[in-house]
Write an enzyme that holds these catalytic residues in place. Structure first.
Site, PDB file in Angstrom:
ATOM      1  N   GLY A 147       5.788  39.334  50.270  1.00  0.00           N
ATOM      2  CA  GLY A 147       6.876  38.822  51.109  1.00  0.00           C
ATOM      3  C   GLY A 147       8.221  39.162  50.500  1.00  0.00           C
ATOM      4  O   GLY A 147       8.482  38.860  49.339  1.00  0.00           O
TER       5      GLY A 147
ATOM      6  N   GLY B 265      11.364  38.197  51.627  1.00  0.00           N
ATOM      7  CA  GLY B 265      12.500  37.365  52.046  1.00  0.00           C
ATOM      8  C   GLY B 265      13.305  36.916  50.839  1.00  0.00           C
ATOM      9  O   GLY B 265      13.220  37.520  49.755  1.00  0.00           O
TER      10      GLY B 265
ATOM     11  N   ALA C 144      13.116  34.225  48.898  1.00  0.00           N
ATOM     12  CA  ALA C 144      12.322  33.785  47.746  1.00  0.00           C
ATOM     13  C   ALA C 144      11.667  34.990  47.078  1.00  0.00           C
ATOM     14  O   ALA C 144      11.668  35.106  45.842  1.00  0.00           O
ATOM     15  CB  ALA C 144      11.267  32.776  48.193  1.00  0.00           C
ATOM     16  N   GLY C 145      11.111  35.886  47.881  1.00  0.00           N
ATOM     17  CA  GLY C 145      10.412  37.057  47.337  1.00  0.00           C
ATOM     18  C   GLY C 145      11.357  37.961  46.564  1.00  0.00           C
ATOM     19  O   GLY C 145      11.037  38.437  45.465  1.00  0.00           O
TER      20      GLY C 145
ATOM     21  N   ASP D 287       0.931  33.452  57.185  1.00  0.00           N
ATOM     22  CA  ASP D 287      -0.147  34.292  56.623  1.00  0.00           C
ATOM     23  C   ASP D 287      -0.467  33.924  55.168  1.00  0.00           C
ATOM     24  O   ASP D 287      -1.630  33.779  54.789  1.00  0.00           O
ATOM     25  CB  ASP D 287       0.245  35.775  56.651  1.00  0.00           C
ATOM     26  CG  ASP D 287       0.563  36.290  58.044  1.00  0.00           C
ATOM     27  OD1 ASP D 287       0.384  35.528  59.009  1.00  0.00           O
ATOM     28  OD2 ASP D 287       0.988  37.453  58.159  1.00  0.00           O
TER      29      ASP D 287
ATOM     30  N   LEU E 205      17.955  28.263  67.255  1.00  0.00           N
ATOM     31  CA  LEU E 205      18.595  27.175  66.515  1.00  0.00           C
ATOM     32  C   LEU E 205      20.099  27.116  66.763  1.00  0.00           C
ATOM     33  O   LEU E 205      20.788  28.127  66.687  1.00  0.00           O
ATOM     34  CB  LEU E 205      18.361  27.342  65.010  1.00  0.00           C
ATOM     35  CG  LEU E 205      18.940  26.168  64.218  1.00  0.00           C
ATOM     36  CD1 LEU E 205      18.022  24.975  64.271  1.00  0.00           C
ATOM     37  CD2 LEU E 205      19.236  26.563  62.791  1.00  0.00           C
TER      38      LEU E 205
ATOM     39  N   THR F  24      22.773  25.549  64.750  1.00  0.00           N
ATOM     40  CA  THR F  24      22.784  25.026  63.379  1.00  0.00           C
ATOM     41  C   THR F  24      23.394  23.624  63.283  1.00  0.00           C
ATOM     42  O   THR F  24      24.331  23.281  64.016  1.00  0.00           O
ATOM     43  CB  THR F  24      23.534  25.986  62.425  1.00  0.00           C
ATOM     44  OG1 THR F  24      23.729  25.330  61.184  1.00  0.00           O
ATOM     45  CG2 THR F  24      24.892  26.402  62.957  1.00  0.00           C
TER      46      THR F  24
ATOM     47  N   GLU G  85       9.582  28.974  51.373  1.00  0.00           N
ATOM     48  CA  GLU G  85       9.108  28.063  52.423  1.00  0.00           C
ATOM     49  C   GLU G  85       7.598  27.911  52.448  1.00  0.00           C
ATOM     50  O   GLU G  85       7.082  26.875  52.867  1.00  0.00           O
ATOM     51  CB  GLU G  85       9.637  28.515  53.792  1.00  0.00           C
ATOM     52  CG  GLU G  85       9.233  27.534  54.878  1.00  0.00           C
ATOM     53  CD  GLU G  85      10.043  27.605  56.145  1.00  0.00           C
ATOM     54  OE1 GLU G  85      11.149  28.170  56.138  1.00  0.00           O
ATOM     55  OE2 GLU G  85       9.564  27.075  57.159  1.00  0.00           O
TER      56      GLU G  85
ATOM     57  N   ARG H 221      12.876  17.399  55.128  1.00  0.00           N
ATOM     58  CA  ARG H 221      13.814  18.245  54.381  1.00  0.00           C
ATOM     59  C   ARG H 221      15.243  18.006  54.843  1.00  0.00           C
ATOM     60  O   ARG H 221      15.496  17.919  56.054  1.00  0.00           O
ATOM     61  CB  ARG H 221      13.467  19.725  54.610  1.00  0.00           C
ATOM     62  CG  ARG H 221      14.463  20.683  53.992  1.00  0.00           C
ATOM     63  CD  ARG H 221      14.003  22.112  54.104  1.00  0.00           C
ATOM     64  NE  ARG H 221      14.169  22.684  55.419  1.00  0.00           N
ATOM     65  CZ  ARG H 221      15.282  23.285  55.849  1.00  0.00           C
ATOM     66  NH1 ARG H 221      16.354  23.371  55.065  1.00  0.00           N
ATOM     67  NH2 ARG H 221      15.342  23.817  57.062  1.00  0.00           N
TER      68      ARG H 221
ATOM     69  N   LEU I 202      17.294  27.195  51.427  1.00  0.00           N
ATOM     70  CA  LEU I 202      17.819  28.433  50.832  1.00  0.00           C
ATOM     71  C   LEU I 202      17.939  28.264  49.319  1.00  0.00           C
ATOM     72  O   LEU I 202      17.610  29.163  48.538  1.00  0.00           O
ATOM     73  CB  LEU I 202      19.186  28.775  51.448  1.00  0.00           C
ATOM     74  CG  LEU I 202      19.163  29.173  52.933  1.00  0.00           C
ATOM     75  CD1 LEU I 202      20.581  29.256  53.492  1.00  0.00           C
ATOM     76  CD2 LEU I 202      18.452  30.520  53.124  1.00  0.00           C
TER      77      LEU I 202
HETATM   78  C1  FAD Z   1      16.857  29.381  62.450  1.00  0.00           C
HETATM   79  C2  FAD Z   1      16.785  28.865  61.046  1.00  0.00           C
HETATM   80  C3  FAD Z   1      17.952  28.464  60.401  1.00  0.00           C
HETATM   81  C4  FAD Z   1      17.900  27.975  59.096  1.00  0.00           C
HETATM   82  N1  FAD Z   1      19.070  27.598  58.476  1.00  0.00           N
HETATM   83  C5  FAD Z   1      19.020  27.168  57.190  1.00  0.00           C
HETATM   84  C6  FAD Z   1      20.214  26.814  56.487  1.00  0.00           C
HETATM   85  O1  FAD Z   1      21.328  26.892  57.010  1.00  0.00           O
HETATM   86  N2  FAD Z   1      20.088  26.382  55.215  1.00  0.00           N
HETATM   87  C7  FAD Z   1      18.884  26.280  54.575  1.00  0.00           C
HETATM   88  O2  FAD Z   1      18.830  25.893  53.416  1.00  0.00           O
HETATM   89  N3  FAD Z   1      17.739  26.630  55.223  1.00  0.00           N
HETATM   90  C8  FAD Z   1      17.779  27.072  56.496  1.00  0.00           C
HETATM   91  N4  FAD Z   1      16.609  27.419  57.134  1.00  0.00           N
HETATM   92  C9  FAD Z   1      15.374  27.493  56.358  1.00  0.00           C
HETATM   93  C10 FAD Z   1      15.393  28.724  55.449  1.00  0.00           C
HETATM   94  O3  FAD Z   1      16.088  29.753  56.097  1.00  0.00           O
HETATM   95  C11 FAD Z   1      13.984  29.225  55.130  1.00  0.00           C
HETATM   96  O4  FAD Z   1      13.188  28.177  54.650  1.00  0.00           O
HETATM   97  C12 FAD Z   1      14.039  30.319  54.077  1.00  0.00           C
HETATM   98  O5  FAD Z   1      14.983  31.307  54.399  1.00  0.00           O
HETATM   99  C13 FAD Z   1      12.666  30.951  53.917  1.00  0.00           C
HETATM  100  O6  FAD Z   1      12.753  32.016  53.011  1.00  0.00           O
HETATM  101  P1  FAD Z   1      11.428  32.682  52.463  1.00  0.00           P
HETATM  102  O7  FAD Z   1      11.832  33.748  51.547  1.00  0.00           O
HETATM  103  O8  FAD Z   1      10.514  31.623  51.981  1.00  0.00           O
HETATM  104  O9  FAD Z   1      10.761  33.269  53.786  1.00  0.00           O
HETATM  105  P2  FAD Z   1      11.227  34.506  54.727  1.00  0.00           P
HETATM  106  O10 FAD Z   1      12.669  34.788  54.625  1.00  0.00           O
HETATM  107  O11 FAD Z   1      10.664  34.232  56.072  1.00  0.00           O
HETATM  108  O12 FAD Z   1      10.476  35.724  54.102  1.00  0.00           O
HETATM  109  C14 FAD Z   1       9.072  35.828  54.186  1.00  0.00           C
HETATM  110  C15 FAD Z   1       8.693  37.258  53.915  1.00  0.00           C
HETATM  111  O13 FAD Z   1       7.273  37.341  53.876  1.00  0.00           O
HETATM  112  C16 FAD Z   1       6.859  38.439  54.643  1.00  0.00           C
HETATM  113  N5  FAD Z   1       5.474  38.197  55.084  1.00  0.00           N
HETATM  114  C17 FAD Z   1       5.008  37.274  55.942  1.00  0.00           C
HETATM  115  N6  FAD Z   1       3.666  37.415  56.092  1.00  0.00           N
HETATM  116  C18 FAD Z   1       3.299  38.436  55.295  1.00  0.00           C
HETATM  117  C19 FAD Z   1       2.078  39.087  55.020  1.00  0.00           C
HETATM  118  N7  FAD Z   1       0.932  38.740  55.624  1.00  0.00           N
HETATM  119  N8  FAD Z   1       2.061  40.115  54.146  1.00  0.00           N
HETATM  120  C20 FAD Z   1       3.213  40.543  53.545  1.00  0.00           C
HETATM  121  N9  FAD Z   1       4.393  39.965  53.786  1.00  0.00           N
HETATM  122  C21 FAD Z   1       4.438  38.930  54.639  1.00  0.00           C
HETATM  123  C22 FAD Z   1       7.876  38.519  55.764  1.00  0.00           C
HETATM  124  O14 FAD Z   1       7.890  39.796  56.325  1.00  0.00           O
HETATM  125  C23 FAD Z   1       9.152  38.218  54.997  1.00  0.00           C
HETATM  126  O15 FAD Z   1       9.631  39.397  54.378  1.00  0.00           O
HETATM  127  C24 FAD Z   1      16.653  27.875  58.441  1.00  0.00           C
HETATM  128  C25 FAD Z   1      15.485  28.255  59.095  1.00  0.00           C
HETATM  129  C26 FAD Z   1      15.542  28.733  60.386  1.00  0.00           C
HETATM  130  C27 FAD Z   1      14.276  29.096  61.081  1.00  0.00           C
END
Ligand code: FAD
Length: 557
Positions: free
Chosen positions: A10, A12, A14-15, A207, A238, A240, A361, A372, A378
């Site tokens: 992943g 994103g 965190a990744g 996933d 959303l 915000t 996440e 939360r 973030l």
């Molecule tokens: C609309 C919206 C607004 C938000 N606003 C805020 C905010 O203002 N402040 C705040 O603190 N939080 C906010 N959040 C929450 C926050 O954005 C998320 O919790 C956070 O960005 C998640 O980051 P992540 O790196 O965990 O996941 P993601 O950014 O979703 O990254 C996940 C990665 O994993 C990859 N992946 C998924 N499945 C697989 C697989 N099977 N194999 C390989 N790769 C895979 C995806 O392609 C992606 O690259 C918001 C959430 C949403 C939905």
């Protein structure tokens, strides 16, 4: 086959932060990502990232608000870590190039967010996630970290009780491959697509959570699902919380500022669980518009402020609701937004399986407990992404590569061949839509025993029907129909965990609101749930909440 010290699943926020940290610790790292990092769902994050940076604020104040917001289910030592690290994390992202909004003296602006005693959300307009993600992506490029784009992980290989590698599907050419590594950090983000109304993108199918469950990791507190109060009525994009942080006010169809009834002190800025229930109650009692929405009124902010501070809100309202928010209120309704639970980890991101780490996440280090607070997700990605990446690199340094993987590769090959050859009568989209309907209606904002029992039965039934699913498209290259079939299985597995966990927890806490058990019950339920895969069965065990400085109290706002 490819071989690294550390794999990050992943790309994103965190990744990217985990990969950067693992590389900085000397590991040979690769990121395997279903989407290009800049298409990760982090880019949708809008409103802000929290830190106690302002004068008069303290990490203890941030921690207390987070713990109270969590309805006292958060593990307080984990909360302490993230709140202590928050200021340094935001300043570091600023120095790395995130274009945070500033006042005329150059100081970072902050804004209030729900459930916080002080304004402490730092932001880049209402595109905070996009700005942070661009900064994190630049770091991947700068550190020359290999990224396998459009490779979807399908299985985690565990041999002799230890992590050995992953199997991933190359979307571009339809092949499967094995990636070996000594340690893995799962950062696959959200899984809200099992809900009918959700702010999560179609790719958010949980996933990594489902793969971790199958690999022997526990999923923690999955019954706690956040419903965001203000999504755009209809498409559920959303709107915000920053819109309320900047002064937006919600009103029902009678023009009443209904939050006066539910949160006399914090009003529209109460935590999300309370505000979502308030809107749902207004709708249930006939005070919302007939279609189920209420108004979010920003008109008094004026066009200039809306366009400067909330440009996306403005765009979304105009383009998707035909409403200029400077002139008319925005129609809003609650939608699934976040899962507080996730892959159970310790404070270094380690899971129950040696060599497997998780962050962001998809993980549950238990920062958010039962609810939360906005702006903390973030932050979690940055702080715990870094800690998990560092710990994974350390593990990789101390352990040899575990052999194996051929059997997992062959098993996934057979699974895909089976799906492609199936002449079954079931379509993935029909099952997905039925799943979304049942989860929204029966395991939603308000819950009760008969509804949730029905949901568990319905999900099991859909799982049986999945055995008969047929993939329409037969091409090898970019076969998204096949990818959706694989994702659907993950959604079904997670829906079962959520529905079962919610059915068993006989209390109301944070976002888990039961009409048949309306009170929080600390005597029996101040516990975390842990879901384990035992053969084809889900077993749920419980463990105590870690309390350091803040004894549970009644939560009033
Ligand atoms: C609309 C919206 C607004 C938000 N606003 C805020 C905010 O203002 N402040 C705040 O603190 N939080 C906010 N959040 C929450 C926050 O954005 C998320 O919790 C956070 O960005 C998640 O980051 P992540 O790196 O965990 O996941 P993601 O950014 O979703 O990254 C996940 C990665 O994993 C990859 N992946 C998924 N499945 C697989 C697989 N099977 N194999 C390989 N790769 C895979 C995806 O392609 C992606 O690259 C918001 C959430 C949403 C939905």
């Amino acid at each position: 086959m490819n071989r690294y010290d550390v794999l990050v699943l992943g790309g994103g926020l965190a990744g990217a932060m985990a990969a950067r940290a693992a590389a900085a610790a000397g590991a040979d790292v690769a990121v395997v990502s279903k989407l290009h990092p800049l298409r990760s769902h982090t880019v949708a994050a809008a409103g802000g990232i929290n830190a106690a940076l302002a004068e008069g604020d303290s990490w203890e104040g941030h921690a207390f608000d987070t713990i109270k917001g969590s309805d006292y289910l958060a593990d307080q030592d984990s909360v302490e870590i993230v709140c202590r690290e928050a200021a340094a994390a935001v300043v570091e992202m600023d120095h790395l190039g995130t274009p945070f909004s500033r006042d005329e003296t150059g100081k970072l602006f902050n804004r209030p967010f729900g459930g916080h005693g002080l304004p402490r959300a730092y932001f880049a307009g209402d595109r905070t996630g996009l700005s942070l993600m661009q900064t994190a992506w630049e770091q991947l490029v700068k550190k020359d970290i290999t990224v396998y784009n459009e490779w979807a992980g399908t299985s985690i290989i565990v041999e002799e009780g230890r992590f050995a590698g992953i199997i991933a599907y190359n979307v571009a050419d339809g092949t499967l491959d094995e990636f070996q590594a000594k340690a893995l950090v799962i950062c696959t983000g959200p899984g809200g697509q099992m809900y009918g109304k959700t702010t999560n993108a179609v790719t958010c199918t949980g996933d990594g959570l489902a793969m971790a469950l199958r690999a022997g990791c526990a999923l923690k507190d999955m019954e706690f699902v956040q419903f965001h109060p203000t999504s755009l009525h209809g498409p559920n994009i959303l709107i915000t919380e920053a819109a309320r942080g900047e002064g937006g006010i919600m009103k029902n169809a009678k023009g009443e500022r209904f939050m006066e009834r539910y949160s006399p002190k914090m009003l529209d800025m109460a935590p999300r669980d309370i505000v979502s229930r308030a809107i749902q109650t207004e709708a249930n009692e006939g005070r919302a518009y007939p279609e189920g929405y209420v108004d979010l009124d920003l008109t008094h902010l004026g066009a200039a402020k809306i366009k400067e501070r909330l440009p996306e809100v403005h765009e979304f309202a105009v383009n998707f609701a035909g409403v200029d928010p400077a002139e008319k209120p925005i129609p809003i309704e609650p939608a699934q937004h976040y899962i507080m639970g996730g892959i159970a980890t310790d404070n270094a991101g380690a899971t129950a399986v040696p060599g497997i780490y998780a962050a962001g996440e998809c993980a549950c280090v238990s920062l958010h407990g039962a609810n939360r607070l906005g702006g903390n997700a973030l932050l979690e990605c940055i702080v715990f992404g870094r800690l998990a990446g560092t710990a994974a690199a350390d593990f990789a340094q101390k352990h040899a590569q575990v052999a194996g993987g051929a059997a997992s590769l062959a098993a996934d090959d057979r699974k895909i061949d089976g799906l492609m050859a199936s002449e079954g009568k079931e379509g993935t989209e029909r099952i997905r839509q039925e799943l979304k309907k049942v989860m929204w209606e029966k395991v939603g904002i308000y819950r009760n025993e008969p509804d949730m029992a029905l949901a568990v039965g319905a999900v099991n039934d859909l799982e049986r029907r999945y055995a008969n699913v047929r993939v329409g498209a037969k091409n090898k290259r970019f076969n998204y129909a096949l990818l959706e079939a694989l994702e659907l299985k993950n959604l079904l597995d997670l829906a079962e965990v959520i529905a079962k966990g919610a059915l068993i927890r006989r209390e109301s806490r944070g976002a888990h609101a039961r009409t048949d058990f309306p009170k929080r019950d600390d005597a029996n339920w101040l516990t975390h749930s842990l879901a384990w895969q035992r053969g084809s069965r889900i077993e749920i065990t419980y463990e105590p909440v870690r309390i350091t400085n803040w004894e549970p109290k009644e939560r009033t706002y």
